[in-house]
Motif scaffolding. Structure first.
Motif, PDB file in Angstrom:
ATOM      1  N   UNK A 226       0.929  -1.056   0.083  1.00  0.00           N
ATOM      2  CA  UNK A 226      -0.056   0.061   0.043  1.00  0.00           C
ATOM      3  C   UNK A 226       0.982   1.134  -0.022  1.00  0.00           C
ATOM      4  N   UNK A 227       1.939   1.275   0.592  1.00  0.00           N
ATOM      5  CA  UNK A 227       2.787   2.400   0.663  1.00  0.00           C
ATOM      6  C   UNK A 227       3.455   2.545  -0.530  1.00  0.00           C
ATOM      7  N   UNK A 228       3.693   1.481  -1.189  1.00  0.00           N
ATOM      8  CA  UNK A 228       4.383   1.585  -2.517  1.00  0.00           C
ATOM      9  C   UNK A 228       3.550   2.266  -3.406  1.00  0.00           C
ATOM     10  N   UNK A 229       2.272   1.825  -3.492  1.00  0.00           N
ATOM     11  CA  UNK A 229       1.178   2.234  -4.540  1.00  0.00           C
ATOM     12  C   UNK A 229       0.986   3.790  -4.139  1.00  0.00           C
ATOM     13  N   UNK A 230       1.125   4.347  -2.756  1.00  0.00           N
ATOM     14  CA  UNK A 230       0.886   5.851  -2.556  1.00  0.00           C
ATOM     15  C   UNK A 230       2.206   6.447  -2.894  1.00  0.00           C
ATOM     16  N   UNK A 231       3.404   5.875  -2.658  1.00  0.00           N
ATOM     17  CA  UNK A 231       4.402   6.628  -3.117  1.00  0.00           C
ATOM     18  C   UNK A 231       4.632   6.653  -4.833  1.00  0.00           C
TER      19      UNK A 231
ATOM     20  N   UNK B 149       1.860   9.622  -5.464  1.00  0.00           N
ATOM     21  CA  UNK B 149       2.265  10.880  -4.902  1.00  0.00           C
ATOM     22  C   UNK B 149       3.676  11.383  -5.795  1.00  0.00           C
ATOM     23  N   UNK B 150       4.522  10.554  -6.286  1.00  0.00           N
ATOM     24  CA  UNK B 150       5.459  10.879  -7.130  1.00  0.00           C
ATOM     25  C   UNK B 150       5.108  11.408  -8.402  1.00  0.00           C
ATOM     26  N   UNK B 151       3.964  10.743  -8.963  1.00  0.00           N
ATOM     27  CA  UNK B 151       3.318  11.114 -10.303  1.00  0.00           C
ATOM     28  C   UNK B 151       2.792  12.496 -10.127  1.00  0.00           C
ATOM     29  N   UNK B 152       2.017  12.663  -8.994  1.00  0.00           N
ATOM     30  CA  UNK B 152       1.401  13.989  -8.840  1.00  0.00           C
ATOM     31  C   UNK B 152       2.500  15.230  -8.575  1.00  0.00           C
ATOM     32  N   UNK B 153       3.629  14.774  -7.900  1.00  0.00           N
ATOM     33  CA  UNK B 153       4.958  15.881  -7.856  1.00  0.00           C
ATOM     34  C   UNK B 153       5.406  16.250  -9.159  1.00  0.00           C
TER      35      UNK B 153
END
Length: 70
Positions: A27-32, A35-39
């Motif tokens: 789940x943390x990898x998916x969130x990361x 968030x990286x794509x959004x950044x």
């Protein structure tokens, strides 16, 4: 000394905890990734906006100092 039943229970709890940690990690990898794509998207938008502002600033007339008039 721990009995075989105690050891079995402890191993089962450790295996459950291991599975929980694996799911949490996924789940943390998916969130990361999200968030990286959004950044990256926000960084791209910022650079585009900065370029537009720079282009507008280039179009502004340059002020020339005026001499004092009597």
């Amino acid at each position: 000394m721990a009995s075989l039943t105690d050891l079995t229970d402890r191993v089962e709890r450790l295996l459950l905890r291991h599975d929980e940690i694996l799911r949490t990690n996924l789940l943390l990898q998916v969130q990361l990734t999200a968030i990286t794509q959004e950044r990256d998207s926000l960084r791209s938008r910022l650079n585009a906006a900065r370029a537009r502002v720079d282009a507008l600033l280039e179009r502004l007339p340059v002020d020339t100092p005026k001499e004092d008039q009597p």
